[in-house]
Every structure is written in C-alpha cells, then in structure tokens.
Design a protein around this motif. Structure first.
Motif, PDB file in Angstrom:
ATOM      1  N   ILE A  18      -5.711  -2.029   5.536  1.00 44.06           N
ATOM      2  CA  ILE A  18      -4.273  -1.929   5.293  1.00 44.06           C
ATOM      3  C   ILE A  18      -3.625  -1.203   6.472  1.00 44.06           C
ATOM      4  CG2 ILE A  18      -2.490  -0.982   3.770  1.00 44.06           C
ATOM      5  CD1 ILE A  18      -4.516  -1.220   1.474  1.00 44.06           C
ATOM      6  N   ARG A  23       1.358   1.413  -0.629  1.00 41.05           N
ATOM      7  CA  ARG A  23      -0.037   1.145  -0.282  1.00 41.05           C
ATOM      8  C   ARG A  23      -0.866   0.820  -1.527  1.00 41.05           C
ATOM      9  NH1 ARG A  23      -3.870   2.538   3.690  1.00 41.05           N
ATOM     10  NH2 ARG A  23      -5.952   2.682   2.792  1.00 41.05           N
ATOM     11  N   LEU A  53      -1.148  -2.807  -2.575  1.00 43.53           N
ATOM     12  CA  LEU A  53      -2.072  -3.614  -1.768  1.00 43.53           C
ATOM     13  C   LEU A  53      -3.518  -3.296  -2.147  1.00 43.53           C
ATOM     14  CD1 LEU A  53      -0.409  -3.553   1.777  1.00 43.53           C
ATOM     15  CD2 LEU A  53      -0.065  -5.152  -0.107  1.00 43.53           C
ATOM     16  N   GLU A  54      -3.801  -2.043  -2.430  1.00 42.39           N
ATOM     17  CA  GLU A  54      -5.153  -1.667  -2.845  1.00 42.39           C
ATOM     18  C   GLU A  54      -5.520  -2.353  -4.161  1.00 42.39           C
ATOM     19  OE1 GLU A  54      -4.954   2.572  -2.969  1.00 42.39           O
ATOM     20  OE2 GLU A  54      -5.541   2.807  -0.865  1.00 42.39           O
ATOM     21  N   MET A  56      -1.375  -6.104   4.947  1.00 37.00           N
ATOM     22  CA  MET A  56      -2.778  -6.450   5.187  1.00 37.00           C
ATOM     23  C   MET A  56      -2.871  -7.969   5.221  1.00 37.00           C
ATOM     24  SD  MET A  56      -4.544  -5.781   1.458  1.00 37.00           S
ATOM     25  CE  MET A  56      -4.052  -6.752   0.012  1.00 37.00           C
ATOM     26  N   GLN A  95      -6.562  -5.830  -3.394  1.00 34.41           N
ATOM     27  CA  GLN A  95      -7.914  -5.860  -2.846  1.00 34.41           C
ATOM     28  C   GLN A  95      -8.945  -5.801  -3.968  1.00 34.41           C
ATOM     29  OE1 GLN A  95      -7.966  -2.555  -0.053  1.00 34.41           O
ATOM     30  NE2 GLN A  95      -7.577  -3.906   1.675  1.00 34.41           N
TER      31      GLN A  95
END
Length: 277
Positions: free
Chosen positions: A217, A169, A172-173, A226, A176
């Motif tokens: 997400i 995760r 992906l953060e 996402m 972002q």
C-alpha cells in the motif's frame, strides 16, 4: 539487507512453543555462542532447506555478530529511528502508526526495532568488508555483461492490474484480506498498460509482484493506493542505455557477494567452532 533476511532475523529471535529437547539441545558452539537445535529446525523451515544448510547459515550469523562486536560496530538511536521512519513510509503509514500495523501482523514492535538495529550493524559490517575491494565497472564491461546475461534484464511487455484508491489505509487492508469484497468508499480502476507506459519504479514493483497478488500500500498526497497485478504477459528486451544502472548494480552486487563470501570462508577456517551434531 534483503527483506527476507530481515524478517528471518526477527523470526529466529521470537519465542515459539516447542519440545524441551529441541529448545535445550545444542547443534554447535561458535566463538562460545551456542546454536540450538530449535534454531536449526526453525531456520530450515523458514528457508525451506536441509539441516546442514541451516547450520551453515547460523554459523555465518554467529561469525557476523562476533565481528560486529570485535569491530565495535553500533547503531545509533538516530540511525534506528531514521530506518524505522523509512520502513513506515514504504508501508504508507507514519512512524506513530507503525506499531499498530506491526501488531496486526503479529509482530512485536520492540523485537522489530531490535532487528532494525541488527540489520544496520550488519550493513556497516559488510560495508567495512567491501570498502577495500577494487571494483571498477566500465561501461564496456557493463554492456558485455548485459549481452552475456540477457535473461536477467528481460521485462514484461504488458500488464493487467486493478488500482485501488482510498482515503483510509484500513479499507485497502480489508480488501487485501478479502479480495472479493466490495466497498463503495474504495475507488477502483482497471488498467491494461504496456511496459513503456509505466514509471520505472512502479514497473519494478510490478516485476516483483506475483500474478494474482497485491502490491504494498502506497501513501499518496490524496490518500492511499495499491494494485492487484492480475497478469503480466509478453517479453521485451530493453535497450542497454535504459537499464545501464541496473546492470552496473547487478555487477556490484555479485562482486559484493563474492568478497563477503570469501571473507567469511577465511574467518570460519580460523574460528573456534565446535560441531555437536
């Protein structure tokens, strides 16, 4: 309760540094509960509205809390934990990791949990207010509403998006936070899809996501993913049969808003409210 209102409740409960005059100054007293000028200021900033509208919003909030107390409405530990679990799942994490996710967003876990309890109590209050309302939506009535309000149900025809897939995760953060970054551990897929090719739940998420923005997400059996919604184009009018449930929900939502608004207007008319501004 909507997310905007939920996080507004959190922000209003947080401690901010501000001038002593605003902190101590009172705008109104509602059923012996004060509304400070500081709250009015912050509410007007968050809602992007004027002082009068902010005060009206806060008066309704105090009346809600008074009714919750009068009706002995409570939120059990089980209900709070169940809601917290749902929030965690919607954000692609387990409950044990939710605290760290909130911390990265600058949100105190204990304050967040208190606001979850507050939102549950508010929902119970609204259910109590609405339970005696006589709302009967026939298919004919729903169809008529659909035909009279077509713009509410128009969908995009096509969408261009990038799908990001990762086993972590945090990766992906980081994308972002820095959309131009590239990480070989994150798989990407460029998509160009017609509206009818997209599962209904994902299509609704795309509808709600602004062009050029990321979706939330999602946790999947194989990891996390996402979407970056690049652009939505064209319009398509769905058949009534395809959006019948959405139409009926819209009608119920309007009726609920009307009943609750009337309820609090009557409550306000007989409440002990002292305006100090």
């Amino acid at each position: 309760m909507s997310k905007k209102m939920f996080f507004l409740a959190f922000l209003l409960s947080a401690n901010f540094a501000f001038s002593q005059q605003l902190v101590n100054g009172l705008a109104a007293i509602v059923e012996n509960e004060p509304i400070t000028m500081y709250e009015v200021y912050k509410t007007s900033q968050i809602l992007k509205t004027d002082e009068k509208s902010a005060i009206n919003f806060l008066i309704k909030d105090r009346l809600e809390q008074a009714q919750i107390k009068a009706l002995n409405i409570d939120a059990s530990s089980f209900e709070i934990n169940e809601r917290m679990q749902k929030i965690a799942q919607e954000n692609g994490v387990n409950l044990a990791d939710l605290s760290s996710v909130l911390s990265r967003q600058g949100i105190n876990y204990s304050d967040f949990k208190e606001d979850v309890a507050k939102s549950i109590k508010q929902e119970k209050l609204y259910q109590n207010i609405f339970k005696d309302a006589k709302v009967n939506v026939s298919e004919e009535g729903a169809r008529a509403y659909f035909e009279q309000n077509p713009s509410q149900f128009v969908k995009f025809a096509e969408v261009k998006a990038t799908r990001y897939i990762s086993g972590q995760r945090e990766l992906l953060e980081s994308i972002q936070d820095s959309p131009l970054s590239v990480n070989p551990a994150v798989k990407t897929e460029i998509l160009e899809l017609k509206s009818e090719q997209i599962p209904p739940q994902l299509r609704q998420i795309f509808e709600m996501t602004k062009d050029g923005s990321f979706t939330q997400i999602f946790q999947t059996p194989s990891g996390f993913e996402m979407f970056l919604v690049s652009s939505k184009s064209g319009v398509t009018m769905p058949r009534f049969e395809d959006v019948k449930n959405e139409v009926i929900s819209s009608i119920y939502r309007l009726e609920e808003e009307r009943v609750i608004s009337e309820y609090f207007n009557k409550l306000r008319a007989r409440a002990n409210i002292k305006m100090l501004r």
